[in-house]
Design an enzyme around this catalytic site. Sequence first.
Site, PDB file in Angstrom:
ATOM      1  N   GLU A  49     -22.581  12.323  26.790  1.00 37.15           N
ATOM      2  CA  GLU A  49     -21.178  12.586  26.469  1.00 37.15           C
ATOM      3  C   GLU A  49     -20.404  12.826  27.757  1.00 37.15           C
ATOM      4  O   GLU A  49     -20.845  13.586  28.613  1.00 37.15           O
ATOM      5  CB  GLU A  49     -21.012  13.831  25.573  1.00 37.15           C
ATOM      6  CG  GLU A  49     -21.590  13.710  24.191  1.00 37.15           C
ATOM      7  CD  GLU A  49     -21.412  14.997  23.379  1.00 37.15           C
ATOM      8  OE1 GLU A  49     -20.554  15.835  23.760  1.00 37.15           O
ATOM      9  OE2 GLU A  49     -22.133  15.169  22.390  1.00 37.15           O
ATOM     10  N   GLU A  76     -27.441  19.956  22.201  1.00 34.45           N
ATOM     11  CA  GLU A  76     -27.162  21.176  22.964  1.00 34.45           C
ATOM     12  C   GLU A  76     -27.807  22.398  22.296  1.00 34.45           C
ATOM     13  O   GLU A  76     -27.194  23.461  22.152  1.00 34.45           O
ATOM     14  CB  GLU A  76     -25.647  21.367  23.124  1.00 34.45           C
ATOM     15  CG  GLU A  76     -24.987  20.210  23.872  1.00 34.45           C
ATOM     16  CD  GLU A  76     -23.521  20.463  24.227  1.00 34.45           C
ATOM     17  OE1 GLU A  76     -22.935  21.417  23.673  1.00 34.45           O
ATOM     18  OE2 GLU A  76     -22.969  19.714  25.059  1.00 34.45           O
TER      19      GLU A  76
END
Length: 499
Positions: free
Chosen positions: A264, A117
């Site tokens: 995820e 991220e």
Amino acid sequence: MGLVFLGLFLMVVSATAADEAAFVGVNIGTALSDMPDPTQVVALLKAQQIRHVRLYDTDQAMLRALANSGIRVIVSVPNDQLLGIGQSNATAANWVSRNILAHVPATNISAIAVGSEVLTTLPNAAPVLVSAMNFIHSALVAANLDSHIKVSTPHSSSIILDSFPPSQAFFNRTWDPVMVPLLKFLQSTGSFLMLNVYPYYDYMQANGAIPLDYALFRPLLPTKEAVDPNTLLHYTNVFDAVVDAAYFAMSYLNFTNVPITVTESGWPSKGDSSEPDATMDNANTYNSNLIRHILNNTGTPKHPGIAVSTYIYELYNEDLRPGPISEKNWGLFDANGVPVYILHLTGSGTVLANDTTNQTYCVAREGADKKMLQAALDWACGPGKVDCSPLLQGQPCYEPDTVVAHASYAFDAYYHRMVMGDGTCNFNGVATITTTDPSHGSCIFPGSGGRNGTFINGTALAPSFNSTTSGCSPQFFQCEYFYMHSVLFGVVLWAAVYL
């Protein structure tokens, strides 16, 4: 309660137009005060038939423990190493030599996640992100490993703006100078977009605009489905909508052949007072439905039949993670390898371990409207044809004499009468599935096969009550009280609430 964990994974199913079959894997975080030894971790993975894992680093002991296990591994370049690798080809080559070449082929490394991220958590490293990916890929090419090990980087779904309707979604244009070359890299190397998808956070941040059932993959009435007005595609869950938003965002930049892997996704099993929906039942429901959704090869409305391989976050509860209570409670297991809850995977195909899906129960949802509960109870005991005789005064399940307790018994009886089929524990939103046996005293719930209940074809039935002990025949509802109350009043009240 003693837990025999329902074997998680992994049935492999074919995915149309994909190089690999669809699968479900798990992330392995290590922020535990009592982190198991790597050999113990691998033993747990093998016992649960987990064949795909993602590591957040390249822990050498873990990679050695995974050797010759057959488990496919995504390893990661931590964010704090990204700047160095992104600015030096030699540094990247040394990283690959030390962390990849030293372990393959014994350890089956399938991909390298470069950072995590980065655009949203480490924006100062964004200018070197694609360079880092290129440098690592070049080192793999030099070692003739590029066809076996793909390079990508996980993104938060928050980089997608205006994600509903999906057809209007686009990536935050601030990141176009990074996203365009990044997607070109993925396309040219045959890699995939890594995306982290958390319907829990979407639900929490929506301030009531997203129904809980829509976030949890629960069955919706057709009138409750979200419809994209541009494509007329119907969306029954947040997960699919976010994934399709990413597909549309890529197509907006003229990339239409880059597949998506969700690196995820999950739901916390515990939270503080500000997170009332971080519960064990909701975590169980989300992850069970997610697994079923992926392994049934459902796909998304934009790409039906092409399932999106997904890594559940996460294997262990991480008690050392900072932040709210929920941050510590995303795991499927505690540090001792004891399952936090037992997944209910009926309908997901072959499950390769001990199947304990009969240890699920349908009960009244906490905080449900009492009138709605009463209407649902009356329907179950009337038109639903549930034997509610144990709820009569003087019978084992009369106490506590509350609508919540009586509705829970009736809901569970109907749920198991319908063989725990999808949508049979809903009752217009006032029921929920739990793995905790609600039986108490001499009141044995229908799903409790281990407490004096009877099993027929795997379905638990309530202990029988004959006419001499209960005053009515459970098979034909010849009890005057329940017939009048459940059929006459139930139909009227049900219609008043639901129609």
